[in-house]
Design a protein around this motif. Sequence first.
Motif, short mmCIF file in Angstrom:
data_model
loop_
_atom_site.label_atom_id
_atom_site.label_comp_id
_atom_site.label_asym_id
_atom_site.label_seq_id
_atom_site.Cartn_x
_atom_site.Cartn_y
_atom_site.Cartn_z
N GLU A 1 37.09 0.85 13.63
CA GLU A 1 36.50 -0.08 14.60
C GLU A 1 36.64 0.48 16.01
N MET A 2 35.54 0.44 16.79
CA MET A 2 35.56 0.90 18.17
C MET A 2 36.16 -0.19 19.05
N ILE A 3 37.22 0.15 19.79
CA ILE A 3 37.90 -0.79 20.67
C ILE A 3 37.64 -0.37 22.11
N SER A 4 37.24 -1.31 22.95
CA SER A 4 36.99 -1.03 24.36
C SER A 4 38.16 -1.52 25.20
N LEU A 5 38.64 -0.65 26.09
CA LEU A 5 39.74 -0.96 26.99
C LEU A 5 39.31 -0.61 28.41
N TRP A 6 40.07 -1.06 29.36
CA TRP A 6 39.83 -0.65 30.73
C TRP A 6 41.16 -0.40 31.41
N GLY A 7 41.10 0.24 32.55
CA GLY A 7 42.30 0.54 33.31
C GLY A 7 41.95 1.02 34.70
N ARG A 8 42.96 1.54 35.41
CA ARG A 8 42.80 2.09 36.76
C ARG A 8 43.47 3.45 36.78
N SER A 9 42.80 4.40 37.39
CA SER A 9 43.40 5.72 37.54
C SER A 9 44.36 5.69 38.73
N ASN A 10 45.32 6.60 38.72
CA ASN A 10 46.17 6.76 39.90
C ASN A 10 46.20 8.21 40.37
N GLU A 11 45.81 9.15 39.51
CA GLU A 11 45.75 10.54 39.92
C GLU A 11 44.76 11.28 39.04
N ILE A 12 44.25 12.40 39.59
CA ILE A 12 43.29 13.21 38.86
C ILE A 12 43.49 14.67 39.21
N GLY A 13 43.19 15.52 38.26
CA GLY A 13 43.15 16.96 38.46
C GLY A 13 41.91 17.46 37.75
N GLU A 14 41.62 18.73 37.88
CA GLU A 14 40.42 19.27 37.24
C GLU A 14 40.51 19.25 35.72
N ASP A 15 41.72 19.11 35.19
CA ASP A 15 41.88 19.15 33.73
C ASP A 15 42.36 17.84 33.12
N GLY A 16 42.55 16.80 33.94
CA GLY A 16 43.02 15.54 33.37
C GLY A 16 43.13 14.43 34.39
N ILE A 17 43.50 13.26 33.90
CA ILE A 17 43.60 12.07 34.75
C ILE A 17 44.77 11.23 34.28
N GLY A 18 45.41 10.56 35.20
CA GLY A 18 46.49 9.64 34.87
C GLY A 18 46.14 8.24 35.33
N GLY A 19 46.61 7.26 34.58
CA GLY A 19 46.32 5.89 34.98
C GLY A 19 46.98 4.87 34.09
N THR A 20 46.78 3.63 34.42
CA THR A 20 47.31 2.50 33.66
C THR A 20 46.17 1.88 32.88
N ASP B 1 41.99 6.20 42.98
CA ASP B 1 41.94 4.86 42.39
C ASP B 1 40.52 4.60 41.94
N ALA B 2 40.32 4.55 40.63
CA ALA B 2 38.99 4.29 40.08
C ALA B 2 39.15 3.48 38.80
N ARG B 3 38.17 2.68 38.50
CA ARG B 3 38.16 1.92 37.24
C ARG B 3 37.91 2.89 36.09
N LEU B 4 38.69 2.74 35.02
CA LEU B 4 38.52 3.53 33.81
C LEU B 4 37.98 2.62 32.71
N SER B 5 36.95 3.08 32.04
CA SER B 5 36.43 2.40 30.85
C SER B 5 36.74 3.34 29.68
N ILE B 6 37.46 2.82 28.70
CA ILE B 6 37.95 3.66 27.60
C ILE B 6 37.55 3.04 26.26
N GLN B 7 37.09 3.88 25.35
CA GLN B 7 36.79 3.46 24.00
C GLN B 7 37.61 4.32 23.05
#
Length: 147
Positions: free
Chosen positions: A64-83, A52-58
Amino acid sequence: MYAEGTLILCDIEHWAGFGENGSSTQRERPVKTSATSTVSKIARKFPRYTMDARLSIQVLRQGEMISLWGRSNEIGEDGIGGTVTTALEMDEVVSMEFTPPTAAEPLKLRAIVRYRSGLRHGFEFLALKAKQRDMLRRACETLSQRA
């Protein structure tokens, strides 16, 4: 229901990762179905761990650059999942920042959307540097000990 002997793939809760050369990092291990079974297994290149970590996404949209945020729920060495607060498109490339366990500073990297269900997304990391790979590996090792 599927016919007996049908090979199927039913792991839609998780996203498929792809290697640097574009090959899939998940391996199908199809299981022949019985008259009542409908699930096969997927083996992944790297295991996933709860995080569980805060995600900052652009993301760049229509110049136009859009900034979003979210929360992760899982991670692996090659990727991450979240809302994420806004739905992203499949294959959309984003810049992402989050702080994994064991890291003193945020990890900044690029990722591509490989899975989406509503606001849930699966991202594959792109063009990781050796230091970033090492940070992810150490984070996953730490998370594996907590499980």
